[in-house]
Design an enzyme around this catalytic site. Structure first.
Site, short mmCIF file in Angstrom:
data_model
loop_
_atom_site.label_atom_id
_atom_site.label_comp_id
_atom_site.label_asym_id
_atom_site.label_seq_id
_atom_site.Cartn_x
_atom_site.Cartn_y
_atom_site.Cartn_z
N THR A 185 102.29 72.77 -54.11
CA THR A 185 101.89 73.59 -52.96
C THR A 185 102.54 73.00 -51.72
O THR A 185 102.68 71.79 -51.60
CB THR A 185 100.37 73.58 -52.71
OG1 THR A 185 100.01 72.31 -52.18
CG2 THR A 185 99.59 73.85 -53.95
N GLU A 330 95.79 75.61 -56.36
CA GLU A 330 94.87 74.67 -57.02
C GLU A 330 93.91 75.38 -57.97
O GLU A 330 93.16 74.73 -58.70
CB GLU A 330 94.05 73.92 -55.96
CG GLU A 330 94.83 72.93 -55.11
CD GLU A 330 95.53 73.58 -53.93
OE1 GLU A 330 95.74 74.81 -53.94
OE2 GLU A 330 95.88 72.85 -52.99
N LYS A 438 86.26 75.77 -32.90
CA LYS A 438 84.89 75.30 -32.77
C LYS A 438 84.54 75.23 -31.30
O LYS A 438 84.87 74.28 -30.60
CB LYS A 438 84.71 73.96 -33.48
CG LYS A 438 84.95 74.14 -34.97
CD LYS A 438 84.74 72.92 -35.81
CE LYS A 438 84.90 73.29 -37.28
NZ LYS A 438 85.03 72.18 -38.17
N TRP A 443 81.55 78.85 -34.43
CA TRP A 443 82.89 78.97 -34.98
C TRP A 443 83.47 80.35 -34.66
O TRP A 443 82.80 81.37 -34.83
CB TRP A 443 82.86 78.77 -36.50
CG TRP A 443 82.54 77.35 -36.91
CD1 TRP A 443 82.13 76.32 -36.10
CD2 TRP A 443 82.61 76.80 -38.23
NE1 TRP A 443 81.94 75.17 -36.82
CE2 TRP A 443 82.21 75.43 -38.14
CE3 TRP A 443 82.97 77.30 -39.48
CZ2 TRP A 443 82.18 74.59 -39.25
CZ3 TRP A 443 82.93 76.46 -40.59
CH2 TRP A 443 82.54 75.11 -40.47
P1 AMP Z 1 98.64 79.28 -51.99
O1 AMP Z 1 98.10 78.07 -52.62
O2 AMP Z 1 100.01 79.10 -51.38
O3 AMP Z 1 98.58 80.45 -52.90
O4 AMP Z 1 97.75 79.64 -50.74
C1 AMP Z 1 96.36 79.77 -50.88
C2 AMP Z 1 95.76 80.17 -49.57
O5 AMP Z 1 96.19 81.49 -49.19
C3 AMP Z 1 94.25 80.27 -49.61
O6 AMP Z 1 93.62 79.03 -49.48
C4 AMP Z 1 93.98 81.19 -48.44
O7 AMP Z 1 94.01 80.49 -47.21
C5 AMP Z 1 95.16 82.14 -48.49
N1 AMP Z 1 94.78 83.37 -49.19
C6 AMP Z 1 94.97 83.70 -50.48
N2 AMP Z 1 94.50 84.93 -50.75
C7 AMP Z 1 93.98 85.41 -49.60
C8 AMP Z 1 93.33 86.63 -49.22
N3 AMP Z 1 93.15 87.64 -50.07
N4 AMP Z 1 92.91 86.74 -47.94
C9 AMP Z 1 93.10 85.76 -47.05
N5 AMP Z 1 93.71 84.60 -47.34
C10 AMP Z 1 94.15 84.42 -48.60
#
Ligand code: AMP
Length: 544
Positions: A185, A330, A438, A443
């Site tokens: 990631t 993850e 914050k 929040w």
């Molecule tokens: P990644 O590991 O690159 O797939 O990124 C994961 C992150 O993408 C998550 O922790 C969220 O912050 C964001 N994310 C994934 N799906 C969504 C969604 N449907 N709406 C808003 N944020 C999302």
């Protein structure tokens, strides 16, 4: 007490064996990087995966070795997924959009033995070749007559390699908790971190994702995963589609509206999966040519929040239901899914759309809770914000060869997201915890503010960050890029927001900028914006 159930391991090779036996005629269609369309069956894919496994064995690839890919979604990438993991080695998918230093770092960190590369991604490796000496050979995903001239050492042609081997190969059996696939990631700080999936986590994730309330895959489906195989294993679709014998339509490097529409139409695709920006491009293209998506029933959207306009557009113009989903690298990645329920079917459309804006409910296997900064669980009232924690059998409990376990305390993964939970267990992602503002103990969601502001007709892109404030600790600052010829002022933007967000959420200032920084995966790089502007309000006060 002794048990009476067989202890058969859940292995990725089992998925392929199943497809070869029960779905040998299921088609896999790919837009090749060479430009043409390639068609064959899961049966043939299984045979070629076995040829590849024989070849890799001969090249010296051993159990547990990492074998990397730098490749688009195509049939060859599919074969590599199954051959490498099936033989007990580890498929390490690399995101070509990462910065060169990150690619160098992860290849060296993973100690990749061989690297499969698509023709049009070769230049990336040519530029790095002196810094990745651990790789023994580069296998170019091409026919013999398409092999390019390259400065890379130890180059092998994929087709030439596998044609020398038979498809007589017995997938080995081993513990289901063996490592199978690796994906890094790219956070906004520090080096990328590796998430290592096991055979068990991958197969369980596939079992969960196919069910009707999750993604609803079956042998009737025709699926187009636009989400790349280098991003959390294309959300696990190559495995899930193999389990169900669903037709797989692979877009290769062609992710523009025209290329996608061509495949959707010719292959009668009924399920699409990808991030919002891909669908924006497709929807714009369809508007331009005045066409509709007649075969598509569902569009799975994740990676970032699906906007209301997109949910409506798919429904009202294309008669397709948008399945909003949330997860992360993850988590293999599926955490929550918002699929159509009986209750939703009966709702007035506008009410249903509001519910669809939420990221859905945890799928079976995933548990969630929201907590405050002191780790107190927050009420499930749909309003209280909290850090979103998760656990489950396909969720990582640490990063690959990484000491820092701070995100994994007490048996839960802190997702880094801030969310609300309602009585029905619907999760709504409100912000990243690093980005939530914050203000005086309360929040404020930077994402909600950005979404509200970007609807202003004179603004192109918005970024909201929390900046230091003498009384409230933090207050929101809005940075915005104007449309080319617009002469919108700070007051206009604040006025525009007044009836859209709570009064105490209104930004303390609006700064117009020419550009905003982004990460390799297209997300706003707020850390850089914060570095630059964190004292903006303090300095403004000092001046006044
Ligand atoms: P990644 O590991 O690159 O797939 O990124 C994961 C992150 O993408 C998550 O922790 C969220 O912050 C964001 N994310 C994934 N799906 C969504 C969604 N449907 N709406 C808003 N944020 C999302």
């Amino acid at each position: 007490m002794a048990t009476n159930m067989m202890d058969r391991p859940l292995l990725i090779s089992g998925l392929l064996n199943h497809a070869q036996n029960s779905h040998p005629e299921t088609e896999i269609i790919s837009r090749r990087v060479e430009g043409d369309i390639h068609r064959y069956t899961m049966g043939e894919a299984g045979q070629r995966a076995k040829q590849l496994a024989n070849a890799l064995k001969d090249l010296g690839v051993e159990h547990g070795d990492r074998v990397a890919t730098l490749a688009w979604n195509t049939y060859r990438h599919y074969e590599i997924y199954f051959a490498v993991s099936g033989m007990g080695a580890i498929t390490h998918t690399i995101n070509p959009r990462l910065f060169p230093e990150q690619i160098i770092y992860i290849i060296n960190h993973a100690q990749d033995q061989y690297l499969f590369v698509d023709l049009n991604l070769l230049p990336i490796l040519e530029a790095l070749k002196d810094k990745i000496s651990v790789v023994k050979g580069f296998i170019v995903l091409a026919d013999k007559d398409k092999m390019p001239a390259t400065s890379l050492p130890n180059v092998i042609c994929y087709e030439e390699l596998i044609e020398q081997y038979s498809d007589d190969f017995q997938w080995p059996e081993f513990d289901e908790n063996t490592n199978a696939a690796l994906c890094y990631t790219s956070g906004t700080t520090g080096n990328p971190k590796g998430v290592m999936y096991t055979h068990r986590s991958t197969v369980l994730h596939a079992f969960s994702s196919i069910s009707n309330d999750v993604l609803g895959l079956s042998s009737e489906s025709s699926i187009l995963p636009v989400v790349p195989m280098f991003h959390v294993n294309a959300w696990g679709i190559p495995y899930a589609a193999t389990l169900t014998g669903s037709k797989l339509v692979m877009p290769g490097a062609g992710m523009d509206g025209e290329s996608l529409y061509e495949l959707i139409k010719s292959e009668e695709v009924d399920l699409l999966l990808g991030v919002p920006t891909v669908w924006l491009n497709l929807l714009n293209y369809l508007d331009e040519i005045n066409a509709t998506l007649d075969s598509v029933e569902n569009v799975v959207v994740g990676g970032s929040a699906a906007p209301l306009s997109m949910i409506k557009k798919f429904q009202e113009t294309h008669n397709a239901f948008l399945i909003h989903a949330w997860g992360m690298t993850e988590m293999s990645p599926i955490g929550t899914v918002n699929n159509l329920t009986r209750a939703m079917k009966k709702m007035p459309l506008d009410e249903r759309y509001q519910l669809q804006l939420k990221q859905g409910r945890p799928v079976f296997g995933v548990e969630v809770k929201i907590v405050d900064d002191a780790n107190n669980e927050q009420p499930k009232d749909g309003k209280s914000f909290g850090r979103l924690l998760v656990r489950g059998p396909w969720i990582a409990n640490g990063y690959y060869l990484h000491q820092d376990k701070s995100a994994f305390e007490g048996g839960w993964l802190d997702t880094g997201d801030v969310a609300t939970l309602d009585k029905q267990n619907y999760v709504q992602i409100v912000d990243r915890s690093k980005d939530v503002i914050k203000s005086g103990g309360e929040w404020i969601s930077s994402i909600d503010l950005e979404n509200a502001a970007v609807n202003h007709p004179d603004l192109v892109e918005c970024c909201v960050i929390g900046v230091r404030h003498p009384k409230w600790d933090e207050r929101p600052l809005l940075l915005a890029i104007k449309n080319k010829d617009a002469n919108v002022e700070e007051d206009d933007v604040i006025k525009f927001l007044e009836d859209k967000v709570a009064k105490w959420w209104l930004p303390d200032a609006v700064v117009f900028v020419d550009e905003l920084p982004h990460t390799a995966t297209g997300k706003l790089l707020k850390i850089a914006v914060r570095d630059k502007y964190q004292n903006y309000l303090m300095e403004a006060q000092a001046v006044n």
